[in-house]
Every structure is written in C-alpha cells, then in structure tokens.
Design a protein around this motif. Structure first.
Motif, PDB file in Angstrom:
ATOM      1  N   ASP A 297       0.833  -1.206   0.000  1.00  0.00           N
ATOM      2  CA  ASP A 297       0.000   0.000   0.000  1.00  0.00           C
ATOM      3  C   ASP A 297       0.858   1.243   0.000  1.00  0.00           C
ATOM      4  OD1 ASP A 297      -2.246  -1.549   0.067  1.00  0.00           O
ATOM      5  OD2 ASP A 297      -2.381  -1.532   2.258  1.00  0.00           O
ATOM      6  N   THR A 299       0.720   5.626   0.319  1.00  0.00           N
ATOM      7  CA  THR A 299      -0.117   6.736   0.742  1.00  0.00           C
ATOM      8  C   THR A 299      -0.282   7.748  -0.360  1.00  0.00           C
ATOM      9  OG1 THR A 299       1.802   7.901   1.581  1.00  0.00           O
ATOM     10  CG2 THR A 299       0.665   6.464   3.121  1.00  0.00           C
ATOM     11  N   LEU A 305      -6.326   9.938   4.885  1.00  0.00           N
ATOM     12  CA  LEU A 305      -6.132   8.610   4.309  1.00  0.00           C
ATOM     13  C   LEU A 305      -5.522   7.686   5.357  1.00  0.00           C
ATOM     14  CD1 LEU A 305      -6.331   6.906   1.712  1.00  0.00           C
ATOM     15  CD2 LEU A 305      -3.986   7.583   1.203  1.00  0.00           C
ATOM     16  N   HIS A 306      -6.132   6.497   5.521  1.00  0.00           N
ATOM     17  CA  HIS A 306      -5.736   5.490   6.509  1.00  0.00           C
ATOM     18  C   HIS A 306      -6.060   5.925   7.935  1.00  0.00           C
ATOM     19  CE1 HIS A 306      -4.003   3.357   3.260  1.00  0.00           C
ATOM     20  NE2 HIS A 306      -2.954   4.143   3.109  1.00  0.00           N
ATOM     21  N   ARG A 309     -12.055   5.746   8.776  1.00  0.00           N
ATOM     22  CA  ARG A 309     -12.489   4.362   8.564  1.00  0.00           C
ATOM     23  C   ARG A 309     -14.012   4.302   8.515  1.00  0.00           C
ATOM     24  NH1 ARG A 309      -7.844   1.699   7.407  1.00  0.00           N
ATOM     25  NH2 ARG A 309      -9.009  -0.224   7.788  1.00  0.00           N
ATOM     26  N   ASP A 314     -15.139  -1.304   8.549  1.00  0.00           N
ATOM     27  CA  ASP A 314     -13.818  -0.945   9.056  1.00  0.00           C
ATOM     28  C   ASP A 314     -12.799  -0.767   7.931  1.00  0.00           C
ATOM     29  OD1 ASP A 314     -12.182  -0.238  11.226  1.00  0.00           O
ATOM     30  OD2 ASP A 314     -11.200  -2.195  11.174  1.00  0.00           O
ATOM     31  N   PRO A 316     -10.960   1.472   4.744  1.00  0.00           N
ATOM     32  CA  PRO A 316     -10.521   2.864   4.628  1.00  0.00           C
ATOM     33  C   PRO A 316     -11.508   3.706   3.840  1.00  0.00           C
ATOM     34  CG  PRO A 316      -9.297   1.486   3.103  1.00  0.00           C
ATOM     35  CD  PRO A 316     -10.116   0.555   3.932  1.00  0.00           C
ATOM     36  N   TYR A 318     -11.779   6.781   1.281  1.00  0.00           N
ATOM     37  CA  TYR A 318     -10.911   7.456   0.320  1.00  0.00           C
ATOM     38  C   TYR A 318     -11.502   8.804  -0.074  1.00  0.00           C
ATOM     39  CZ  TYR A 318      -8.510   3.002  -0.126  1.00  0.00           C
ATOM     40  OH  TYR A 318      -7.804   1.851   0.126  1.00  0.00           O
ATOM     41  N   TYR A 332     -15.324  12.001   1.355  1.00  0.00           N
ATOM     42  CA  TYR A 332     -14.709  10.726   1.736  1.00  0.00           C
ATOM     43  C   TYR A 332     -15.745   9.635   1.513  1.00  0.00           C
ATOM     44  CZ  TYR A 332     -10.494  12.768   3.695  1.00  0.00           C
ATOM     45  OH  TYR A 332      -9.300  13.412   3.839  1.00  0.00           O
ATOM     46  N   CYS A 334     -16.536   5.268   1.214  1.00  0.00           N
ATOM     47  CA  CYS A 334     -16.143   3.863   1.380  1.00  0.00           C
ATOM     48  C   CYS A 334     -16.486   3.122   0.097  1.00  0.00           C
ATOM     49  CB  CYS A 334     -16.866   3.233   2.573  1.00  0.00           C
ATOM     50  SG  CYS A 334     -16.461   1.467   2.768  1.00  0.00           S
ATOM     51  N   ARG A 466      -7.641   8.044  14.957  1.00  0.00           N
ATOM     52  CA  ARG A 466      -8.549   7.149  14.226  1.00  0.00           C
ATOM     53  C   ARG A 466      -9.920   7.814  14.170  1.00  0.00           C
ATOM     54  NH1 ARG A 466      -9.839   1.676  13.004  1.00  0.00           N
ATOM     55  NH2 ARG A 466     -12.072   1.267  13.257  1.00  0.00           N
TER      56      ARG A 466
END
Length: 516
Positions: A297, A299, A305-306, A309, A314, A316, A318, A332, A334, A466
């Motif tokens: 992976d 970045t 990013l990362h 969630r 669960d 990432p 994007y 953002y 999923c 997180r």
C-alpha cells in the motif's frame, strides 16, 4: 619474387604530447624500409590498456583483418602489442595461422629469433604490468589511509581540492544546502522523498550528475531528481565526510557502501561532515522504515487517508475529489458501499467539513504538546565492531609466528592494544545504542501550521488518530452532522509502550489537557 608486406601497429595507454606515437611509427617505417618491406597499413590504438582483449581494440582489429595479406606485423617494442601473455599468445596463434611473423623495430624480436625469444619477452612484459598494478594498489592503499580522494567525481555535496598527491573533499555549499534542507524537512517537518524530489525539480535545482557537469563547465543532460536519487545522496556514509567502499561481495552503490576504516577501526575522513551523526542516523532510519516493496500500500495526499475508517466494514475511506465552478465538493467515500456490488449501505461524507472537524479537535487536544522525534542509534558502531574484531584476530594469528622479543612483535602488540581499546569502546556504544525520543524544540500546533497535508497526516498518525465515520441516516437533513463521527487517539507515539499504571496516568493527563 614479390616484395614482403608489413603492417605497423602502435598502442598508447594514455595520450600525452610527449608520448605521441609519431616517433615510434617513424622508427617502424625506417626498420621496414631497411628490410625492404612494403608498409601496407598503419594501425594505432590510443587510450587502450595493454591488458585489454585484442578484439576490444579498434586498431588491433585492423591488424587482425590484415594478417592474411601481410608477411610481417611490426611494432616499436614488444609491450606495444600487449602486456598480457594470454592476449599475446592469442595474437601469435592468429599470426601463425596466416603464416605472419610478429617483430619489433628495436631489434629485440627479429625475423631470425622471433620463435625463440618472443614468449620469454612477453612473460617479462606481463611481469612488468603486474609490478605496475602492485605499485598502483599500494599507492591507493597509502592515499586511502590518509583520507585522500582517489579519483573520479566527489560525492554529491563535495568538491575536490588540493595538490595531486593530497586531494581532499571540501564542501560544495550549493549541494550541501540541498542535503541539509532535505534532512531537516524529512526529520522535523513530515516531508517525503518523492515530494522533496518534485520540489527540487520545480525549483530547477540540478541533480547530482548535472550539478557536477555544470561545475566542470560541461554540457548538461537535462536530468531530473527522483526519490531514489535523493535517498542515495542522504543514505551514503559520504555525507559524514568518510571515504567509502562497497561491502565485500556486493556492487558499489549508496545502499551497500560502508566507511573505509583505519587500523584503529575508525572511519577514514576525507573532508568535513555535511550532516551530524544524529541527523544522519535518523534519516537513514527513516528511509529504512519507509522502504516498501512492490505491491504494498502507498499513501496519497488526502489528509485522512488510513485515518478515516468506515463504521460498517472498518475499511478505509478514500477522498474522492470533485470541483464545480471552482468550489471544492470533495468527499470521503467507502468503496464497499458504492454501486451494485456494494456490500453495505452507502457511506459518504463531505471532506472539507470532516477535515476541519479533525483539525480543530486535534489542535485543541495536542496543539501545545512538545513535538518529539525518534532518534535511531548509529548502526555504524556494530559495523565497525565487526571490522575491528576481524583485524584483532588477524594480528593475533600473525603474532604467534613472530619472535616475542622482536620489533615486529612489539609493533603488532601495540596495534592489538589500540584495537582492543577501540573494540571495548564500540562494544559500549553497541550495547547502549538504543533509540530514544528527542525534543524537536517546537510544539505540535506550530509544526501543524508549517506542514502540508502529507506532513499533517504524519502527525495524526504519530498521535494514533482514528476517525470512524457512520453512514447518514436515511431522510436526515443534508448537512454536516458531527454525530456521525467518532474520533479517538492512542496518544503520542513517544508515550506508548509504557507499563499499565503509567499508561493510565498518561491517559488522565491527556483527558485533563484536552478539556483545560
């Protein structure tokens, strides 16, 4: 009876005005004329070693092509043909197959004695070459021990200065400034090698090869910086001012070079250091830590990013970029909740609002914290310890064969004593060389304001951030809802890994700091 034909050959290892081949060719022509031979071709090789293969020399290839049509091949001296018995024997076999005779104009090898003397003289020529090689090797060993530059380009960040037999490295301030800035931004401001390489190209900063050409007044080739170019320049032990050599059994390269060590096991210095030991060790550790294999992976540039969630899977979240009439409508998303193949309900959130929320919360909690940086130990101590131990073992083995009361034994014992002292010092460094967190002298909030999104993401990761995003409730008003977000932190990396009691106290400190 037809007139015998002759091909003249001359070779020079280096071309100097006082060593131009004209006088040797003239001597060969006079010899041929005295013998009544007709010169049908003159072949020369310039800047060609006598140990090189026959087929690798343009002039010798001409001679070989003429062999079937010539009775003799003539050179001024035997060593003009070759300084290798193997290559000279190859020439003799080729000449024998065409019934051509190899001779020299100095009279040492003539048509009358060629078959007897030629191999003996060729052996002496090779012996002379071996002696020259040995002298050069010893000379290089001597100059290397003194830290002298041995030829070629100086490493990036340095120029060469000094008389012929005492050349040293001096700092090239233009290039050294590039290395120092890159180190500072990598270690203290969250920059990346690829981002720095782009900036250097945008600023028109010349990469190492073109920089050296410009300094020498040569034509530039239009080369560019790459992340690997910058990595190699920073990773090399040369930035400490040390002479370098490849690890035995490997090709010479920035990632395989090691310092040249003196008899006491210390790196041999060829010039002043560009980077301090602490910064160089830290930047090497950073480069090693970020090395990734193909397929891993990588970045991007999104702030979260990362870190963001999806609460459903669960996975990432994007950042999907979208601009309309100059306005940013990025979000953002999923990917597992998009389209017919989605495995859960859609989960999309406006990027700008989320990033502003995370930024405000992060700075409120940690903005006044002191920023720490992980400093790796200098791994060269272990490398030097291995080299010093080997030197001690070699000297100890030699000592057993010496007269205990002789001068050689006393010298060997003195060397072993010095090496053992250095060994003990390196053992202490290796045993206690543990990584540590170092105060950078700035706060997290101040550093956040100086960094771009890539650097800020690194700060969030350092604090263990997180962000969990929940899908919007069907039918809810289409506006930002902070209730969909759950933001948590593990705390600073420099406070993790402690015992449970201390961890509990630190957690209380974090909570108290967040609300005061």
């Amino acid at each position: 009876m037809s007139q015998p034909t002759c091909v003249i050959y001359d070779r020079l290892s280096r071309l100097f005005a006082e060593e131009a081949p004209d006088h040797r060719i003239a001597a060969c022509k006079s010899y041929a004329e005295a013998r009544g031979w007709k010169v049908v071709h003159v072949a020369t090789d310039t800047n060609v070693s006598g140990a090189s293969k026959l087929e690798d020399r343009p002039g010798m290839r001409e001679v070989l092509a003429w062999l079937p049509r010539a009775d003799y091949v003539l050179a001024a001296k035997l060593d003009r043909y070759a300084r290798s018995v193997l290559e000279f024997q190859r020439l003799l076999r080729a000449a024998d197959s065409t019934r051509t005779t190899i001779v020299t104009a100095d009279g040492v090898v003539s048509p009358e004695n060629a078959s007897i003397i030629i191999n003996v003289l060729a052996a002496f020529a090779e012996y002379e070459r071996d002696m020259i090689t040995a002298r050069i090797t010893e000379s290089k060993k001597h100059f290397r021990s003194r830290g002298n530059h041995l030829g070629g380009l100086a490493p990036y960040g340095y120029a060469v200065s000094g008389p012929v037999n005492n050349k040293r490295w001096v700092i090239d301030e233009t290039a050294a400034a590039v290395l120092r800035e890159a180190t500072d931004r990598l270690l203290r401001h969250g920059a990346s090698l690829s981002g720095l390489a782009r900036e250097l190209n945008d600023r028109g900063t010349l990469p190492p090869a073109d920089h050296a050409r410009q300094r020498a007044g040569r034509e530039l080739r239009g080369q560019r910086w790459h992340s690997t170019t910058l990595r190699d320049a920073l990773y090399s032990p040369a930035v400490r001012g040390w002479l370098i050599q490849a690890v035995p059994g490997t090709k010479r390269g920035a990632l395989t070079n090691q310092p040249v060590l003196d008899a006491a096991g210390n790196p041999v210095s060829a010039g002043p250091a560009i980077l301090s030991a602490e910064d160089w060790s830290a930047v090497r550790a950073l480069i090693d830590g970020k090395a990734r294999g193909r397929g891993s992976d990588r970045t991007g540039k999104a702030l979260l990013l990362h870190i963001a969630r999806c609460s459903e899977c669960d996975g990432p979240m994007y950042r999907q970029r979208r601009t309309v009439n100059g306005k940013d409508y990025s979000s953002y998303v999923c990917r597992k909740g998009v389209g017919k193949l989605g495995i859960h309900r859609p989960n999309v959130a406006t990027a700008n609002y989320i990033e502003e929320f995370v930024t405000a919360d992060f700075l409120r909690r940690f903005g006044d914290f002191t920023l720490m940086r992980w400093a790796e130990p200098d791994g060269s101590a272990v490398l030097q310890l291995s080299e010093v131990t080997q030197q001690i073992e070699r000297l100890a083995g030699n000592l057993a064969q010496l007269d205990p009361n002789g001068t050689a034994a006393r010298v060997a014992i003195a060397q072993i004593t010095a090496l053992e002292a250095r060994q003990a010092e390196l053992q202490r460094e290796s045993a206690h060389a543990v990584g540590r967190w170092v105060d950078t002298g700035t706060t997290i909030g101040s550093e956040w304001r100086q960094r771009d999104d890539e650097g800020r993401r690194a700060l969030l990761a350092d604090l263990g951030a997180r962000l969990e995003i929940r899908p919007a409730v069907p039918g809810a008003p289409r506006r930002f809802d902070a209730g969909r977000l759950k933001l948590s932190y593990e705390g600073p990396a420099w406070r993790r890994g402690v015992d449970p009691l201390t961890a509990s106290e630190l957690e209380a400190d974090l909570e108290e700091a967040a609300w005061n």
